[in-house]
Each structure stands twice: as structure tokens, then as C-alpha cells.
Write an enzyme that holds these catalytic residues in place. Structure first.
Site, mmCIF file in Angstrom:
data_model
loop_
_atom_site.group_PDB
_atom_site.id
_atom_site.type_symbol
_atom_site.label_atom_id
_atom_site.label_comp_id
_atom_site.label_asym_id
_atom_site.label_seq_id
_atom_site.Cartn_x
_atom_site.Cartn_y
_atom_site.Cartn_z
ATOM 1 C CG ASP A 122 -16.835 31.107 -21.615
ATOM 2 O OD1 ASP A 122 -17.813 30.675 -21.131
ATOM 3 O OD2 ASP A 122 -16.573 32.366 -22.132
ATOM 4 C CE LYS B 268 -14.379 33.521 -25.017
ATOM 5 N NZ LYS B 268 -14.471 33.408 -23.450
ATOM 6 C CE LYS C 225 -17.667 35.443 -24.299
ATOM 7 N NZ LYS C 225 -17.493 34.675 -22.601
#
Length: 308
Positions: free
Chosen positions: A145, A208, A244
Site C-alpha cells: 500500500d 485506495k 479500497k
């Protein structure tokens, strides 16, 4: 849409050529979808799906190996008293904690995700960000991430952001790359759409919303814009990208609103942990409490499950 050249001028033309976001319209649609009711039978399935979509997360300076081992054990068996309860999608930790999570989760199908690239600020030279990424992968992370440089994006230096994502994607090797946009710092819905497309064009496997470290994290309107972006990107380029939302999603009611949003915006293809995740810590306990209520007819209570 593809970036045949990554100059800021070319990227600006591509990104500023995207349709503008109707702020009133997107907020009204997100609010309307958020009021949809779910029948009891569908709710049970939705809760299990939401559990399977959780990236169980701890990203605190006070994290210890013991806490990460316990979190990893919980990821495997969220409710030890009920073997029918599914595992979560992943455990998300700092790179230094990856070697703690890996042996607990090895062979289970639960992924080990690591933040990288000078999380949460992204304020570091590129060589530091790439070393951070390579180290996390070498330690056993199979998902990364990363954070974009919001300063560069907001300054209009799209080529720098694009090139950094490309370089981090290469450093990931076989690990999947989630690109954190930090939507709460982007200022406008148009910027959320542009950042989503920029990340996808650069090779993101997931986009995300947030680090969870700024006051404004995931929201339904922002996630709706990102879902529309991945839908349109696949239609144009033939590649599916996951989404996400992270930060601020704490209750089963919240999670079900997001599942309705997926169903109504992009359909069944994204109703899968391979394509949609919740970045969360406290959400899992609420899902477990609601699951127990549906199964037994009474709440287990918040102290029944471990605190993360």
C-alpha cells in the site's frame, strides 16, 4: 485511455479532459444508495462477504510483535467459537512487522500487506520509497500500500506522480500494488477522479482512498467516484482495478452501504475480496457482533471479541 508519453503536459490534457464531477449529483446518489435496506437473509451473506473483504490493519508507532501476532491469528479465525466464520482478506502492517505476520499467515490465503513509500506523508526521495517497497516485499509482503505525493499532484506535477507509481510497481515484483490517493487532501471531487485515473494508468492494481491518518478518510461519495473510475477504465482499457476505502468505516451498517454502492455502480465483478477491500481495524468486531446476533438471536457484546 493510455499515457503514450508521461510529460506533465500530456497527462494534464488527459486528466483535465475527463468529465467533471457533478458534486450535487454524486452526493445525492451516494446518500440515496446509503438508505437501501437489506433483508435478513441477504444481510447474513453481506456480513460474511464484508468480513472476507477486510484488510485488518494496525499502523501505530506502538505496534509490537505480540500485537501483530494476535492480529494475524484473529485474521485467520475472527471468531474462534464459530469455525464457519470466514477469514479476512489481509493483515496490513508496517514493513518492520511483516516478518511477524508472515509465519502466522503462511499458506492460509490471508495476504500480508505492508504500507510503504514513506507512509503516511509520502515525503521522501524516490530512492528511499523504492528501498522501502523492496524491503517490504523481501520480508514477505505480497501486497504493498503506497502513498502518492499529494504535494506534487496538487502542484500539477502529474508526471512525477505517474513516474513514481510506475517505479514502485516495478519494485513490487509479483506483489500487488494498492495506491493511496489520500482523497481527504485532494480538495475536489474532480481531483479524486483525476488521481484515480492517473494511478490506474501508471499500473495500480487497487486504488485506495486514505491512509486513515488525516481527519477526512473514506466517504461514500468519494468511493462512488472511484468505483465509476474503475468501471470506465476497464471499459476503455480492458483491465480491472480494485478499490479500497479506508478509515472511518466502523460499523456493519457502514459496510453494507458500501456493498450496495458496489452492486449498483459496478456490479458483481467487484463484489469479491480480489477487487474490493475495507481498510479497517474496529469494523471487524462490529461485523462479528452482528453476525453472532443473526446466528444466535442475541449480541455477544463488544468485550466478547479481542480489541485490535
Amino acid at each position: 485511455m493510455t499515457a503514450t508519453a508521461t510529460s506533465t503536459a500530456n497527462l494534464r490534457a488527459l486528466l483535465h479532459g475527463l468529465p467533471g464531477v457533478d458534486k450535487v449529483g454524486v452526493e445525492a446518489r451516494a446518500a440515496a444508495l446509503g438508505t437501501r435496506s437489506v433483508k435478513t437473509t441477504a444481510k447474513a451473506k453481506a456480513i460474511d462477504l464484508a468480513i472476507r473483504m477486510v484488510d485488518l490493519t494496525t499502523l501505530e508507532g506502538a505496534d509490537t510483535p505480540g500485537k501483530v501476532r494476535a492480529l494475524s491469528a484473529k485474521a485467520l479465525h475472527p471468531d474462534p467459537a464459530d469455525p464457519s466464520c470466514p477469514s479476512v482478506a489481509a493483515v496490513c502492517v508496517y514493513p518492520s512487522m511483516v516478518p511477524v505476520a508472515v509465519p502466522v499467515l503462511a499458506g492460509s490465503g490471508v495476504h500480508v500487506a505492508s504500507v510503504a513509500t514513506a507512509f503516511p506523508s509520502g515525503q521522501a526521495p524516490l530512492d528511499v520509497k523504492l528501498a522501502d517497497t523492496r524491503d517490504a516485499v523481501a520480508l514477505g509482503a505480497d501486497e504493498i500500500d503506497m502513498v502518492i505525493s499529494r504535494g506534487s499532484f496538487l502542484a500539477g506535477d502529474y508526471a512525477k506522480v505517474f513516474d513514481e507509481i510506475v517505479a514502485v510497481k516495478e519494485a513490487c515484483g509479483d506483489a500487488h500494488l494498492k495506491v493511496i490517493l489520500e482523497t481527504g487532501e485532494l480538495g475536489t471531487y474532480d481531483n479524486v477522479r483525476r488521481a484515480s485515473w492517473l494511478a490506474m494508468m501508471a499500473g495500480a492494481d487497487f486504488i485506495k482512498t486514505s491512509t486513515g491518518k488525516v481527519p477526512v478518510a473514506a466517504t461514500l461519495p468519494v468511493t462512488l467516484i472511484m468505483l465509476e473510475a474503475v468501471r470506465d477504465f476497464r471499459a476503455q482499457n480492458g483491465r480491472q482495478v480494485g478499490v479500497k476505502p479506508a478509515g472511518g468505516i466502523r460499523t456493519t451498517k457502514d459496510a453494507i452501504k458500501y456493498l450496495v454502492l458496489i452492486n449498483e455502480t459496478v456490479g458483481d465483478d467487484w463484489l469479491d475480496p480480489d477487487w474490493f477491500r475495507f481498510g479497517a481495524s474496529s469494523l471487524l468486531n462490529d461485523l462479528l457482533m452482528q453476525r453472532t446476533k443473526l446466528t444466535t438471536g442475541h449480541y455477544a457484546g463488544p468485550d466478547y471479541f479481542t480489541l485490535d
